[in-house]
Design an enzyme around this catalytic site. Structure first.
Site, mmCIF file in Angstrom:
data_model
loop_
_atom_site.group_PDB
_atom_site.id
_atom_site.type_symbol
_atom_site.label_atom_id
_atom_site.label_comp_id
_atom_site.label_asym_id
_atom_site.label_seq_id
_atom_site.Cartn_x
_atom_site.Cartn_y
_atom_site.Cartn_z
ATOM 1 N N ALA A 133 0.855 -1.191 0.000
ATOM 2 C CA ALA A 133 0.000 0.000 0.000
ATOM 3 C C ALA A 133 0.888 1.236 0.000
ATOM 4 O O ALA A 133 2.107 1.143 -0.062
ATOM 5 C CB ALA A 133 -0.923 -0.026 1.214
ATOM 6 N N ASP A 287 -12.251 -0.679 11.088
ATOM 7 C CA ASP A 287 -12.198 -0.968 9.644
ATOM 8 C C ASP A 287 -12.353 -2.474 9.407
ATOM 9 O O ASP A 287 -11.466 -3.128 8.848
ATOM 10 C CB ASP A 287 -10.865 -0.459 9.081
ATOM 11 C CG ASP A 287 -10.845 -0.441 7.556
ATOM 12 O OD1 ASP A 287 -11.941 -0.408 6.958
ATOM 13 O OD2 ASP A 287 -9.755 -0.478 6.965
#
Length: 554
Positions: A133, A287
């Site tokens: 990421a 999340d």
């Protein structure tokens, strides 16, 4: 000026120009003009982008602007109280997957952080990341003792880039508030500050490691949930070494079916785990998307990636539970009163209209069984409605909604007959049992008496300060018609409770003096007036306590 400061100033100026021109490129040049940064625009980039919708252009713009803005978009996607649903749906598509950094750079980063050669720590270290990421990438590895682990490594130099972007975002937010009055409703500076705090935590992997440890302690002894172990000796601000968890992603239905594990059990365990985090621990995974939840071979649920967490107090838990009860009992008045309690003071619309809209939402479920009510979706819609009427719901409620909505969606995907309310009921009941438990009564009494004493001590100084400010004409009081009645009611209730508390305290003190002096007729060797004073003080105090507990506020 130092060379490093000159470099930072130059990089900021260069980055400003890049950001402004990307904003213009995607058709938002009018915003740049409004905040007075036209001088940074390269005119050849000032163009339209065909048939792309505004939400699509926003997503593409954030992707081009890089990691900080991608993260900002992902945070906004969890805030239905702030942005319209069509933007949320588009921002959910933001992906944070980019090519990994070369192994040599990663190796140097690990060795610099751990102070050892990579071969001294790991017997095996996969040079190819299995996840990459914008902030970090993750590699499979094995410790010298044979323990399989995953190693999360921060991209070299990314912290400097993010800090510069956060400074620029903060300045742009201030400009927006100054030059675009309508933006103030959304508090751009507050939103960016909140985002900056979250990013600062995400850049420090020891914070994530402590989150994992806290989850591990919270679920100790619960065999339905598994939390991986942190290897602290190989963990720093930029390197996190954590136990590798074998399992299947919770949304890989075909693979789960082949294991023979009950999908109903998985759905209920996952929902129970999230509800336990919210209504018992007050510390929850913020999340919980399918990629962060694994189903282990023994059927237990494993959560991974603890970078984003939420924290709430017991008062917030109770309010969320009360909203659920308001939905179940179809009590729109109770729901609106709770929205007014938890919402920030903004320019509010007509409260009668809000109540009618909430009633319309509840009426859609008239005649349906509790099992047929999609509770998370319904609460989310109520919060959105409150936002349209100028009631700003705190971000912690938005995070709660996101977590509950996500786990409910996963549950229904696994098992179409999944009943969220059935799983949530025991947690809501337990909260209300605790509320009326004598142990909590005593705790609330002590807390409220302390608050009253503290308020009484500062009240003279506060009144004096307000008087002086009014005398100097340096205070501006701006009441809005719709909020005035609510304000007056709250002020009156607060004053009544303070006077009530002082009367109770006076009765107790006076009765104690009467008993000590032995004045007047006696009953059982005790002065009658003293006994009556204590009884009256007890009844008044109990009435005050019930009033406080019913509203949940002082």
């Amino acid at each position: 000026m130092r060379l490093s400061q000159l470099n930072t100033t130059y990089l900021h100026a260069k980055r400003y120009r890049e950001i402004i021109n990307v904003i213009v490129k995607y058709g938002f040049g009018f915003l740049v003009e409004k905040v007075g940064l036209v001088r940074l625009i390269k005119r050849e980039k000032y163009r339209e982008l065909g048939r792309l919708t505004a939400p699509e252009r926003v997503r593409l713009m954030l992707e081009e602007l890089g990691p900080t803005f991608i993260k900002f978009g992902q945070i906004l996607a969890s805030r239905p109280d702030l942005i319209p649903q069509d933007y949320i749906e588009e921002l959910k598509k933001l992906h944070d997957r980019i090519p990994g950094v070369g192994f040599e750079s990663i190796k140097r980063q690990v060795e610099k952080e751990l102070g050892k050669a990579i071969e001294e720590v790991y017997s095996f270290f996969d040079p190819h990341p299995f996840a990459a990421a914008s902030i970090a990438q993750v590699h499979r590895a094995m410790l010298k003792g044979g323990q399989e682990v995953v190693v999360k490594i921060q991209r070299p130099g990314i912290e400097r880039i993010i800090r510069a972007d956060l400074d620029i975002l903060h300045n742009l937010a201030k400009l927006a508030e100054k030059h675009i009055p309508e933006s103030r409703l959304y508090d751009p500076v507050g939103l960016v500050s909140e985002f900056a705090r979250a990013m600062q935590k995400e850049l420090d992997f020891t914070k994530e490691a402590w989150n994992v440890e806290k989850f591990r302690r919270n679920f100790e002894g619960d065999i339905s949930v598994y939390v991986p172990k942190v290897f602290w000796e190989y963990t720093t601000r930029k390197v996190l070494t954590i136990e590798y968890v074998k399992g299947v992603r919770v949304d890989q239905i075909d693979k789960i079916s082949k294991t023979g594990i009950s999908k109903k059990k998985i759905a209920e365990n996952g929902a129970r785990a999230i509800l336990k985090q919210i209504f018992v621990h007050g510390f929850f995974h913020a999340d919980p998307h399918p990629g962060n939840i694994l189903v282990r071979p023994d059927g237990s649920i494993a959560f991974i990636d603890f970078g984003m967490v939420g924290r709430i107090d017991r008062s917030t838990m109770r309010k969320m539970a009360e909203i659920m009860l308001g939905v179940i009992s179809k009590d729109e008045e109770r729901i609106v009163n709770l929205l007014l309690e938890i919402g920030a003071s903004e320019k509010r619309g007509n409260l009668e209209e809000l109540m009618l809209e909430v009633q319309d939402i509840l009426d859609r479920y008239y005649g349906k069984t509790l099992k047929e009510i999609n509770m998370p979706e319904l609460i989310n819609e109520i919060f959105l409605t409150a936002g349209r009427h100028g009631i700003k719901i705190p971000s912690k409620f938005a995070l709660l909604c996101k977590a509950i909505l996500t786990i409910d969606g996963i549950g229904r995907q696994l098992y179409p007959e999944f009943d969220f309310i059935k799983v949530a009921k025991p947690f809501v009941r337990q909260l209300f049992r605790e509320r009326y438990n004598p142990k909590y009564f005593t705790k609330d009494i002590r807390k409220n008496i302390t608050n009253i004493m503290r308020s009484s001590a500062i009240l003279p100084d506060l009144i004096d300060e307000i008087y002086n400010k009014v005398k100097r004409e340096s205070i501006k009081i701006d009441f809005e018609y719709n909020g005035l009645e609510k304000f007056a009611f709250e002020l009156n209730r607060m004053a009544n409770r303070m006077v009530f508390s002082l009367i109770v305290a006076s009765l107790i003190v006076g009765s104690s003096l009467v008993v000590r002096a032995g004045i007047g007729p006696t009953v059982g060797g005790m002065p009658l007036m003293g006994i009556l004073g204590f009884v009256l003080a007890g009844l008044l105090g109990l009435g005050l306590l019930i009033s406080i507990l019913k509203t949940g506020i002082m």
